[in-house]
Design an enzyme around this catalytic site. Structure first.
Site, PDB file in Angstrom:
ATOM      1  N   SER A  61       4.832   2.514   7.882  1.00 34.57           N
ATOM      2  CA  SER A  61       4.441   1.332   7.107  1.00 34.57           C
ATOM      3  C   SER A  61       5.581   0.855   6.220  1.00 34.57           C
ATOM      4  CB  SER A  61       3.222   1.635   6.240  1.00 34.57           C
ATOM      5  OG  SER A  61       2.047   1.570   6.993  1.00 34.57           O
ATOM      6  N   ASP A  75      -0.020  -7.563   1.488  1.00 34.39           N
ATOM      7  CA  ASP A  75       0.409  -6.161   1.580  1.00 34.39           C
ATOM      8  C   ASP A  75       1.934  -6.038   1.620  1.00 34.39           C
ATOM      9  OD1 ASP A  75       0.044  -3.440   1.580  1.00 34.39           O
ATOM     10  OD2 ASP A  75      -0.126  -3.287   3.753  1.00 34.39           O
ATOM     11  N   LEU A  91      -7.715 -24.682  -3.367  1.00 38.22           N
ATOM     12  CA  LEU A  91      -8.632 -25.820  -3.214  1.00 38.22           C
ATOM     13  C   LEU A  91      -9.888 -25.669  -4.053  1.00 38.22           C
ATOM     14  CD1 LEU A  91      -8.792 -26.850   0.563  1.00 38.22           C
ATOM     15  CD2 LEU A  91      -8.123 -28.261  -1.377  1.00 38.22           C
ATOM     16  N   HIS A 108       0.814  -1.208   0.000  1.00 38.33           N
ATOM     17  CA  HIS A 108       0.000   0.000   0.000  1.00 38.33           C
ATOM     18  C   HIS A 108       0.856   1.270   0.000  1.00 38.33           C
ATOM     19  CE1 HIS A 108       0.410  -0.055   4.514  1.00 38.33           C
ATOM     20  NE2 HIS A 108       0.335   1.264   4.356  1.00 38.33           N
TER      21      HIS A 108
END
Length: 510
Positions: free
Chosen positions: A254, A180, A309, A150
């Site tokens: 971040s 992320d 799956l 992000h």
């Protein structure tokens, strides 16, 4: 000269103060001094400091590996309110949804803040462009570095600012929105200080962590705290398994690392929770074990290929477990099976509970998603199921997770019979389907158990306790069988808008 009463009083006060100073100094082992003498101590004062940890040695070693990441954004991809579109689907939520507010506020570095919070990069003869700020860290000597997806999403150019202020151009190697994470590469030709990932399985709640990053664009900043919790699910994606820390983490942190006291990366700071937008001591970091595998795949292929799956799953509640005769409320309940998925080919059906994969216990539906995603496509795995009151194992080859999650396809049920049957005790009115497969709910008593469990008019009941239903009599018979077996509830499969889920309905009221 005779002292006046006032002078005597002052002298006496000085004497008493000096005496008190001598008494106190003697008590703590200091040489007393008065205002009338030069304040020189006979011996230098030394106090043994308490043995508290210092992070200086760790910080000195790791700081050169941590960088600030500046991202020149594509102006035409910014939204009207100054935020770029969310990468993980939160833009589709209502504006007042708590998770949309959560990520709008607290994952904002790569999403550029509002007008008063933007930073602008200006070049001569060019229009100003918004610049996002984040953090990152080198993981190799030749310039590979990790940050958050992000932070870099929608970026047109990337600049890395090292601890000594040097600015270096970087190129985007790959991103993984589901976790992320992103990888950049600096091709400067130099050698960079880098750090390693830790074995985060050894991390315990209460362990010290040191966060290094670029909060608010200030540059290298160090904070410390402890691991507050593990295995946090904050609704960010299908593989949530965050480490919660209480070190101060803010906008701009971040993509930055959280270190253990050995200087290894235990997590990558990616989100915070705060009513105000600033640090309140609740931050979330991507575990090193998750990041390490994803980063390796991004460096190798530029993307991440995960096992698949082809099922829809939901948690197993205690009521669901009891209704199916399962001892513990563990595993993942298969709510739907996709026609083109590996599970369908292997014989997995809706209503199965997946309890193990290759002998590893599955404690929850979210853990199943992580286990499957950690295996490469094409790998043969043994899937253990709980079906019809007993355990069985199927072997299947995992597929490749599609770029966008597919929904399990379910044929729209209808009814060949025109008669309506009432299940008054459950608060349901149903009618048979045109093709004989399932019952359409035509009315729900708002004060009933069915309403409490979210069943609505228009829903289609397709099975009870894994047995297909064609009439209301099938439901009452299933309840009678469950009561005879000593169970308190039955498991009802409900389809709505081509999506399938399971709910429990109490036998005692049926």
């Amino acid at each position: 000269m005779t002292n006046s009463p006032n002078t005597v009083s002052k002298s006496r006060s000085r004497f008493l103060a000096a005496a008190a100073s001598v008494a106190i100094a003697g008590a703590i082992g200091l040489t007393a001094v008065t205002s009338e003498t030069t304040p020189v101590l006979a011996d230098a004062v030394r106090v043994d400091a308490p043995q508290v940890p210092s992070f200086a040695d760790v910080v000195e070693r790791v700081t050169p590996a941590v960088v600030s990441v500046r991202v020149k954004a594509k102006v035409d991809q910014m939204s009207d309110d100054g935020f770029s579109p969310f990468s993980q689907g939160f833009d589709n939520l209502p504006d007042d949804h708590p998770m949309k507010r959560f990520f709008r506020q607290f994952r904002g570095e790569g999403e550029r803040g509002r007008q008063d919070g933007r930073r602008w990069h200006r070049d001569h003869n060019r229009k100003p462009r918004p610049v996002a700020q984040g953090s990152g860290f080198f993981i190799s000597e030749d310039g590979y570095l990790v940050t958050n997806n992000h932070v870099v999403e929608d970026g047109s150019a990337f600049t890395v600012v090292t601890d000594d202020g040097k600015e270096l151009d970087a190129k985007l190697i790959g991103t993984d929105p589901r976790t992320d994470l992103a990888v950049l590469k600096v091709e400067d030709g130099g050698k960079f200080t880098y750090v390693d990932f830790a074995d985060d399985s050894a991390i315990r709640v209460g362990d010290w962590v040191v966060a290094v990053g670029n909060p608010f664009g200030l540059g290298g900043t160090v904070t410390a705290g402890i691991v507050s919790a593990r295995g946090r699910d904050i609704g960010a994606g299908p593989y949530d398994d965050f480490i919660q820390i209480d070190a101060a983490v803010n906008r701009g942190n971040s993509g930055g690392p959280a270190f253990n006291l050995s200087g290894q990366v235990v997590g990558i700071n990616t989100a915070i929770f705060s009513p105000s937008g600033g640090n309140v001591g609740i931050a979330f970091a991507i575990p090193a074990s998750t990041a390490k595998q994803v980063v390796q795949d991004l460096i190798k292929d530029g993307n991440v290929k995960r096992g698949w799956l082809g099922v829809q799953i939901q948690p197993v509640t205690s009521e669901i477990a009891e209704s199916l005769g399962l001892k513990d409320a563990k595993g993942a309940l298969v709510a739907g099976v996709q026609d083109d998925g590996p599970a369908k080919k292997a014989g997995v059906v809706a209503g199965d509970i997946i309890t193990q994969v290759d002998g590893k216990d599955v404690s929850s539906s979210r853990e199943l998603a992580r286990i499957i995603a950690a295996n490469p496509p094409g790998k043969a795995v043994d899937v253990t199921l709980w079906r019809n009151g007993k355990s069985e194992t199927l072997k299947l080859d995992l597929g490749v997770l599609p770029s966008s999650e597919k929904q399990a396809s379910t044929e729209a049920p209808a009814t060949p019979e025109d008669q309506a049957d009432a299940l008054a005790d459950l608060g349901l009115t149903v009618t048979g389907a045109d093709d004989g497969k399932g019952l359409v709910v035509t009315a729900v008593d708002p004060d009933s158990d069915a309403a409490d469990r979210g069943i609505q008019a228009g829903d289609v009941i397709t099975s009870v306790n894994s047995a297909e239903v064609k009439s209301a009599g099938d439901i009452t018979q299933a309840m009678a069988d469950a009561a005879k077996a000593g169970r308190k509830a039955v498991l009802v499969q409900v389809t709505r808008d081509a999506a399938s889920r399971f709910v429990t309905l109490p036998v005692s009221n049926g």
